[in-house]
Design a protein around this motif. Structure first.
Motif, PDB file in Angstrom:
ATOM      1  N   CYS A 106       0.841   4.145  -2.920  1.00 37.82           N
ATOM      2  CA  CYS A 106       0.611   5.566  -2.611  1.00 37.82           C
ATOM      3  C   CYS A 106       1.779   6.426  -3.089  1.00 37.82           C
ATOM      4  CB  CYS A 106       0.389   5.761  -1.111  1.00 37.82           C
ATOM      5  SG  CYS A 106      -1.169   5.065  -0.511  1.00 37.82           S
ATOM      6  N   GLU A 134      -3.224   5.989   6.855  1.00 40.45           N
ATOM      7  CA  GLU A 134      -3.902   7.160   6.296  1.00 40.45           C
ATOM      8  C   GLU A 134      -4.648   6.783   5.022  1.00 40.45           C
ATOM      9  OE1 GLU A 134      -0.516  10.169   8.088  1.00 40.45           O
ATOM     10  OE2 GLU A 134      -0.661   9.929   5.924  1.00 40.45           O
ATOM     11  N   ALA A 135      -4.043   5.931   4.198  1.00 46.77           N
ATOM     12  CA  ALA A 135      -4.715   5.469   2.975  1.00 46.77           C
ATOM     13  C   ALA A 135      -5.975   4.692   3.341  1.00 46.77           C
ATOM     14  CB  ALA A 135      -3.769   4.609   2.143  1.00 46.77           C
ATOM     15  N   ASP A 136      -5.881   3.831   4.332  1.00 52.61           N
ATOM     16  CA  ASP A 136      -7.033   3.057   4.790  1.00 52.61           C
ATOM     17  C   ASP A 136      -8.139   3.994   5.278  1.00 52.61           C
ATOM     18  OD1 ASP A 136      -8.427   0.690   5.343  1.00 52.61           O
ATOM     19  OD2 ASP A 136      -7.581   0.518   7.354  1.00 52.61           O
ATOM     20  N   VAL A 161       0.847  -1.204   0.000  1.00 55.21           N
ATOM     21  CA  VAL A 161       0.000   0.000   0.000  1.00 55.21           C
ATOM     22  C   VAL A 161       0.878   1.247   0.000  1.00 55.21           C
ATOM     23  CG1 VAL A 161      -1.682   1.343   1.339  1.00 55.21           C
ATOM     24  CG2 VAL A 161      -2.004  -1.128   1.032  1.00 55.21           C
ATOM     25  N   SER A 162       1.940   1.229   0.771  1.00 53.49           N
ATOM     26  CA  SER A 162       2.877   2.357   0.793  1.00 53.49           C
ATOM     27  C   SER A 162       3.483   2.574  -0.596  1.00 53.49           C
ATOM     28  CB  SER A 162       3.977   2.092   1.821  1.00 53.49           C
ATOM     29  OG  SER A 162       4.830   3.190   1.913  1.00 53.49           O
ATOM     30  N   ILE A 189      -5.533   5.904  -6.489  1.00 59.96           N
ATOM     31  CA  ILE A 189      -5.033   4.788  -5.690  1.00 59.96           C
ATOM     32  C   ILE A 189      -5.936   3.558  -5.759  1.00 59.96           C
ATOM     33  CG2 ILE A 189      -4.516   4.065  -3.320  1.00 59.96           C
ATOM     34  CD1 ILE A 189      -3.710   6.995  -2.766  1.00 59.96           C
ATOM     35  N   TYR A 200       1.456  10.322  -3.599  1.00 61.83           N
ATOM     36  CA  TYR A 200       0.853  10.692  -2.316  1.00 61.83           C
ATOM     37  C   TYR A 200       1.748  10.227  -1.178  1.00 61.83           C
ATOM     38  CZ  TYR A 200      -3.083  11.636  -5.275  1.00 61.83           C
ATOM     39  OH  TYR A 200      -3.871  12.127  -6.277  1.00 61.83           O
TER      40      TYR A 200
END
Length: 158
Positions: free
Chosen positions: A35, A46-48, A31-32, A115, A40
């Motif tokens: 992003c 924070e994405a979650d 996920v990192s 994303i 981003y």
């Protein structure tokens, strides 16, 4: 000298905790990466939070804390970071001024659109070859473990 079976890591929670820990680490890393590649500078948490906010069309910080299993202070820090990134804004509830809603901004909506397809692709790759019944069984099992752990006295560890 061998360990008693009760101390072996392959009994009880010791069997699954390393798997859950590794899974969590791999998902956070991917996920990192997604992003960062989309431009981003936000953490996986924070994405979650952004994804949940988008899917709920705004959410109270209290409800978000429940969904994420985090305390209100941790959720406040997550929202603060997203506000600084201009991906989320805060709005007071018109009926109850004590309630603060986190709402996705236009910039947050663009981030979501950038994303989300990559996250869905990641999900597809991660779950390749796993049938729906196995996923339902896994979800039921993890839910039961969470419920059991939540019933333990002093379990307010969210």
């Amino acid at each position: 000298m061998s360990q008693p079976s009760s101390l072996r890591p392959h009994s009880g929670l010791g069997r699954i905790m390393p798997l859950i820990g590794r899974l969590t680490s791999l998902v956070r890393c991917q996920v990192s990466r997604i992003c960062q590649a989309a431009g981003y500078r936000i953490t996986p948490e924070e994405a979650d939070t952004l994804m949940i906010n988008r899917h709920c069309n705004g959410i109270s910080q209290t409800h978000l804390a429940t969904i994420l299993g985090k305390d209100k202070a941790a959720v406040t820090r997550l929202i603060d970071a997203l506000v600084r990134s201009r991906l989320v804004g805060r709005v007071r509830d018109e009926q109850d001024r004590r309630v603060i809603w986190a709402r996705i901004t236009e910039e947050g909506e663009r981030a979501f659109e950038d994303i989300w397809p990559e996250l869905m692709d990641l999900s597809g790759q991660a779950l390749a070859g796993i049938d729906e019944e196995d996923l339902r069984h896994l979800e039921r099992t993890l839910t039961a473990i969470n419920t059991n752990l939540g019933r333990i006295e002093g379990a307010d560890c969210a």
